[in-house]
Write a protein that holds these residues in place. Structure first.
Motif, PDB file in Angstrom:
ATOM      1  N   LYS A  82     -34.694  13.356  11.448  1.00 43.20           N
ATOM      2  CA  LYS A  82     -33.937  12.617  10.439  1.00 43.20           C
ATOM      3  C   LYS A  82     -32.743  13.476  10.017  1.00 43.20           C
ATOM      4  O   LYS A  82     -32.874  14.692   9.861  1.00 43.20           O
ATOM      5  N   ILE A  83     -31.593  12.860   9.879  1.00 41.19           N
ATOM      6  CA  ILE A  83     -30.420  13.578   9.378  1.00 41.19           C
ATOM      7  C   ILE A  83     -30.270  13.174   7.902  1.00 41.19           C
ATOM      8  O   ILE A  83     -30.216  11.978   7.595  1.00 41.19           O
ATOM      9  N   CYS A  84     -30.232  14.155   7.013  1.00 39.30           N
ATOM     10  CA  CYS A  84     -30.212  13.862   5.577  1.00 39.30           C
ATOM     11  C   CYS A  84     -29.023  14.520   4.904  1.00 39.30           C
ATOM     12  O   CYS A  84     -28.496  15.518   5.389  1.00 39.30           O
ATOM     13  N   ARG A  85     -28.656  13.950   3.777  1.00 41.52           N
ATOM     14  CA  ARG A  85     -27.672  14.597   2.899  1.00 41.52           C
ATOM     15  C   ARG A  85     -28.415  14.978   1.639  1.00 41.52           C
ATOM     16  O   ARG A  85     -29.052  14.118   1.005  1.00 41.52           O
TER      17      ARG A  85
ATOM     18  N   ALA B 254     -26.432  20.209  -3.272  1.00 42.76           N
ATOM     19  CA  ALA B 254     -26.162  18.762  -3.245  1.00 42.76           C
ATOM     20  C   ALA B 254     -24.975  18.481  -2.319  1.00 42.76           C
ATOM     21  O   ALA B 254     -23.967  19.181  -2.353  1.00 42.76           O
ATOM     22  N   GLY B 255     -25.141  17.479  -1.453  1.00 42.60           N
ATOM     23  CA  GLY B 255     -24.065  17.097  -0.536  1.00 42.60           C
ATOM     24  C   GLY B 255     -24.180  17.732   0.853  1.00 42.60           C
ATOM     25  O   GLY B 255     -23.524  17.276   1.798  1.00 42.60           O
ATOM     26  N   ASP B 256     -24.997  18.780   0.990  1.00 44.51           N
ATOM     27  CA  ASP B 256     -25.164  19.420   2.311  1.00 44.51           C
ATOM     28  C   ASP B 256     -25.880  18.488   3.284  1.00 44.51           C
ATOM     29  O   ASP B 256     -26.851  17.814   2.916  1.00 44.51           O
ATOM     30  N   ILE B 257     -25.409  18.486   4.519  1.00 45.12           N
ATOM     31  CA  ILE B 257     -26.095  17.691   5.559  1.00 45.12           C
ATOM     32  C   ILE B 257     -27.037  18.623   6.326  1.00 45.12           C
ATOM     33  O   ILE B 257     -26.669  19.759   6.658  1.00 45.12           O
ATOM     34  N   TYR B 258     -28.247  18.149   6.576  1.00 43.59           N
ATOM     35  CA  TYR B 258     -29.207  18.965   7.349  1.00 43.59           C
ATOM     36  C   TYR B 258     -30.044  18.050   8.239  1.00 43.59           C
ATOM     37  O   TYR B 258     -30.149  16.839   8.001  1.00 43.59           O
ATOM     38  N   ALA B 259     -30.595  18.652   9.302  1.00 43.95           N
ATOM     39  CA  ALA B 259     -31.475  17.901  10.208  1.00 43.95           C
ATOM     40  C   ALA B 259     -32.908  18.333   9.924  1.00 43.95           C
ATOM     41  O   ALA B 259     -33.167  19.517   9.712  1.00 43.95           O
ATOM     42  N   ILE B 260     -33.836  17.387   9.908  1.00 43.40           N
ATOM     43  CA  ILE B 260     -35.234  17.743   9.645  1.00 43.40           C
ATOM     44  C   ILE B 260     -36.144  17.053  10.662  1.00 43.40           C
ATOM     45  O   ILE B 260     -35.917  15.893  11.031  1.00 43.40           O
ATOM     46  N   THR B 261     -37.135  17.797  11.158  1.00 47.01           N
ATOM     47  CA  THR B 261     -38.100  17.219  12.113  1.00 47.01           C
ATOM     48  C   THR B 261     -39.500  17.305  11.520  1.00 47.01           C
ATOM     49  O   THR B 261     -39.821  18.249  10.798  1.00 47.01           O
TER      50      THR B 261
ATOM     51  N   ILE C 183     -31.181  23.501   9.931  1.00 46.71           N
ATOM     52  CA  ILE C 183     -32.145  22.690  10.688  1.00 46.71           C
ATOM     53  C   ILE C 183     -33.502  23.023  10.087  1.00 46.71           C
ATOM     54  O   ILE C 183     -33.840  24.198   9.914  1.00 46.71           O
ATOM     55  N   VAL C 184     -34.261  22.002   9.738  1.00 48.20           N
ATOM     56  CA  VAL C 184     -35.548  22.213   9.074  1.00 48.20           C
ATOM     57  C   VAL C 184     -36.642  21.634   9.961  1.00 48.20           C
ATOM     58  O   VAL C 184     -36.541  20.488  10.417  1.00 48.20           O
ATOM     59  N   ALA C 185     -37.678  22.423  10.209  1.00 48.94           N
ATOM     60  CA  ALA C 185     -38.801  21.936  11.014  1.00 48.94           C
ATOM     61  C   ALA C 185     -40.077  22.040  10.193  1.00 48.94           C
ATOM     62  O   ALA C 185     -40.429  23.132   9.733  1.00 48.94           O
ATOM     63  N   LEU C 186     -40.733  20.917   9.970  1.00 48.58           N
ATOM     64  CA  LEU C 186     -42.068  20.948   9.363  1.00 48.58           C
ATOM     65  C   LEU C 186     -43.029  21.146  10.524  1.00 48.58           C
ATOM     66  O   LEU C 186     -43.128  20.290  11.410  1.00 48.58           O
ATOM     67  N   THR C 187     -43.699  22.284  10.557  1.00 45.36           N
ATOM     68  CA  THR C 187     -44.480  22.620  11.751  1.00 45.36           C
ATOM     69  C   THR C 187     -45.826  23.210  11.386  1.00 45.36           C
ATOM     70  O   THR C 187     -45.942  23.981  10.429  1.00 45.36           O
TER      71      THR C 187
ATOM     72  N   ARG D  36     -45.480  11.080   4.512  1.00 42.30           N
ATOM     73  CA  ARG D  36     -44.257  11.581   5.140  1.00 42.30           C
ATOM     74  C   ARG D  36     -43.073  11.710   4.175  1.00 42.30           C
ATOM     75  O   ARG D  36     -42.450  12.755   4.076  1.00 42.30           O
ATOM     76  N   ASP D  37     -42.741  10.637   3.447  1.00 39.27           N
ATOM     77  CA  ASP D  37     -41.560  10.671   2.589  1.00 39.27           C
ATOM     78  C   ASP D  37     -41.685  11.729   1.487  1.00 39.27           C
ATOM     79  O   ASP D  37     -40.709  12.395   1.135  1.00 39.27           O
ATOM     80  N   MET D  38     -42.918  11.902   0.996  1.00 42.83           N
ATOM     81  CA  MET D  38     -43.153  12.935  -0.011  1.00 42.83           C
ATOM     82  C   MET D  38     -42.926  14.316   0.602  1.00 42.83           C
ATOM     83  O   MET D  38     -42.325  15.199  -0.012  1.00 42.83           O
ATOM     84  N   ALA D  39     -43.420  14.492   1.831  1.00 39.55           N
ATOM     85  CA  ALA D  39     -43.284  15.790   2.520  1.00 39.55           C
ATOM     86  C   ALA D  39     -41.809  16.129   2.732  1.00 39.55           C
ATOM     87  O   ALA D  39     -41.378  17.266   2.517  1.00 39.55           O
ATOM     88  N   LEU D  40     -41.013  15.128   3.121  1.00 40.72           N
ATOM     89  CA  LEU D  40     -39.588  15.354   3.345  1.00 40.72           C
ATOM     90  C   LEU D  40     -38.871  15.701   2.033  1.00 40.72           C
ATOM     91  O   LEU D  40     -38.023  16.595   1.990  1.00 40.72           O
ATOM     92  N   ALA D  41     -39.241  15.026   0.968  1.00 41.17           N
ATOM     93  CA  ALA D  41     -38.642  15.309  -0.348  1.00 41.17           C
ATOM     94  C   ALA D  41     -39.030  16.710  -0.813  1.00 41.17           C
ATOM     95  O   ALA D  41     -38.197  17.455  -1.358  1.00 41.17           O
ATOM     96  N   ASP D  42     -40.305  17.072  -0.578  1.00 35.89           N
ATOM     97  CA  ASP D  42     -40.783  18.421  -0.947  1.00 35.89           C
ATOM     98  C   ASP D  42     -39.981  19.488  -0.213  1.00 35.89           C
ATOM     99  O   ASP D  42     -39.606  20.514  -0.783  1.00 35.89           O
ATOM    100  N   ALA D  43     -39.738  19.239   1.086  1.00 37.11           N
ATOM    101  CA  ALA D  43     -39.014  20.214   1.908  1.00 37.11           C
ATOM    102  C   ALA D  43     -37.608  20.427   1.347  1.00 37.11           C
ATOM    103  O   ALA D  43     -37.143  21.562   1.196  1.00 37.11           O
ATOM    104  N   GLU D  44     -36.936  19.330   1.023  1.00 34.21           N
ATOM    105  CA  GLU D  44     -35.577  19.454   0.473  1.00 34.21           C
ATOM    106  C   GLU D  44     -35.595  20.212  -0.851  1.00 34.21           C
ATOM    107  O   GLU D  44     -34.776  21.115  -1.083  1.00 34.21           O
TER     108      GLU D  44
END
Length: 477
Positions: free
Chosen positions: A472-475, A450-457, A379-383, A431-439
């Protein structure tokens, strides 16, 4: 090293002030370093704080610093011989006016208010309850007592009154000076000794905020629950603090040993309900001050605190002055990891009947629920403030929570939150850049593949504190 949700607080002292030893301790699992303001001068603490920051940077692990205030000195004075042996049935006088050194008949007091706080029939417990005195009479500045439970009494040992009732204020002039010292190096947490009411904590917070204003810093406040009077006010003290410490030493002396385990469970439960952190402390691995292995009882004690849901377990003399500081941390880390494997996740029950008035809190709970049922890897939280990670950490889940923040102070504060791994990461305003950076950040660290499912807020617009409004739920790609 096994993945571990429960955090470890270790007290710095002569045994752990060598940079190489401290680095090993941090690598072995120390998340928070406690500076005990009952010992040493201001400069000692400033130097130690600098040491912690330097060593943690070298180890590549950011840790929090907790400044633990001394509080009122409710103690006897000093003896001519350094100590006396009190026999049961003997008369002994505690004299607030006495200036000469003590002997077998009596001793002076560091705490001058004692004659006004006690009356005939009261019981006084000295040296953590190892000696018991019955008050016979109060004559002026003298408290006349009879020794009920005898033994050795040495210089400056503590005094407690059975059932509580000593009027000493929680914050002394020394504490106010120590708050200024702690804020000069931006301690992440300040632990307040002997608070009786929420007002004590509110006053401490004002003093901290004023002292820290020039550094644009706001420390977290931990109320040490160690007085009988604090128990009826527990909820209001909790609300006025960022967390509590179950300080079992003084508390046990005032309320009786047998009452403490149930109180510990209640305090941990209440802290979690009110979204506050909780540290369980005192004698957790006491025998390891002199022995390389803990007793079975200590192993059970630490494991029980973990199963109760504590955020952190604390080491005092074990790491400050003990012979095996590093081994103690390793043993504690192993016990925590083992106990956590036996935990039940009851998220569905946790959420039934719960209502959320805040969007950010609802998102945090939604992330937990979804990640649990989907079997997410993380579970990933951008906070920005750490609130989202704190809310998530109040519920048991076997999925690690990675809190990514652009603020160093937030990263350090989150070092105390159970099951939260705080990481520093600049956040892109888009936002989309921030989410990509986090991954990318988590893949680089080997946390996601690669292939792992994770939740990000996160929150839109990015970077607004308290603005988490997206899950968002991402793979992972």
């Amino acid at each position: 090293m096994a993945r571990r949700a429960t955090k470890i607080v270790a007290t710095l002292g002569p045994a752990s002030s060598d940079p190489a030893v401290l680095e090993q301790m941090i690598l072995a699992g120390v998340n928070v370093v406690r500076l005990n303001f009952s010992h040493g001068k201001a400069q000692d603490h400033i130097d130690r704080a600098r040491l912690v920051r330097t060593v943690s940077q070298k180890a590549g692990r950011e840790v929090a610093i907790m400044a633990d205030l001394q509080g009122p000195k409710i103690r006897v004075g000093r003896f001519a011989e350094g100590k006396v042996h009190l026999e049961p049935g003997a008369a002994f006088v505690l004299d607030a006016a006495r200036t000469e050194l003590g002997d077998v008949d009596g001793v002076g007091l560091d705490y001058k208010e004692l004659p006004r706080d006690v009356k005939a029939g009261d019981r006084l417990l000295l040296n953590d309850g190892l000696l018991v005195l019955q008050v016979d009479a109060v004559k002026g500045e003298q408290v006349h007592t009879t020794v009920v439970l005898g033994g050795e009494l040495s210089n400056n040992k503590g005094i407690n009154k059975l059932g509580g009732g000593l009027t000493a204020p929680a914050l002394t002039a020394k504490d106010m000076e120590d708050i200024r010292t702690a804020m000069s190096f931006q301690a992440d947490y300040v632990a307040v000794s002997f608070p009786k009411t929420a007002t004590d904590m509110e006053m401490a917070r004002q003093l901290c905020n004023v002292a820290a204003a020039e550094f644009r810093h706001k420390p977290g406040l931990i109320a040490k629950i160690e007085r009988a009077e604090a128990i009826p006010n527990l909820e209001s003290i909790l609300k006025a603090s960022d967390g509590i410490m179950v300080a079992r030493g003084d508390l046990a002396v005032e309320v009786g040993n047998a009452a403490v385990p149930a109180l510990q469970k209640r305090m941990i439960r209440l802290a979690r309900q009110h979204d506050r952190v909780v540290i369980t402390a005192t004698q957790m691995m006491e025998s390891m001050i002199t022995n390389p292995v803990p007793t079975r009882a200590e192993v059970s004690d630490v494991a029980n605190a973990v199963l109760d849901g504590t955020d952190a377990v604390m080491l005092s003399a074990e790491t400050a002055s003990g012979r095996y500081p590093l081994e103690t941390v390793r043993e504690m880390a192993n016990i925590c990891a083992e106990a956590e494997m036996a935990e039940d996740v009851m998220l569905d029950a946790d959420f039934s009947g719960m209502t959320f008035s805040r969007i950010d809190q609802s998102i945090a709970m939604g992330a937990l629920f979804t990640a649990h049922h989907l079997g997410c890897k993380a579970i990933v939280a951008l906070t920005d403030s750490g609130s989202t990670a704190l809310w998530m950490s109040r519920h048991r889940i076997h999925i690690p929570i990675y809190a990514l923040t652009p603020k160093l102070a937030t990263q350090r504060k989150m070092a105390l939150y159970r099951n939260v791994r705080p990481l520093l990461m600049d956040q892109n305003a888009e936002r989309d850049m921030a989410l990509a950076d986090a991954e990318g950040h988590l893949k680089q660290r080997g946390i996601l593949s690669a292939g792992d499912i994770y939740a990000i807020t996160c929150g839109e617009p990015m970077g607004a504190p308290g603005g988490t409004n997206m899950l968002k739920i991402c793979r992972a790609e």
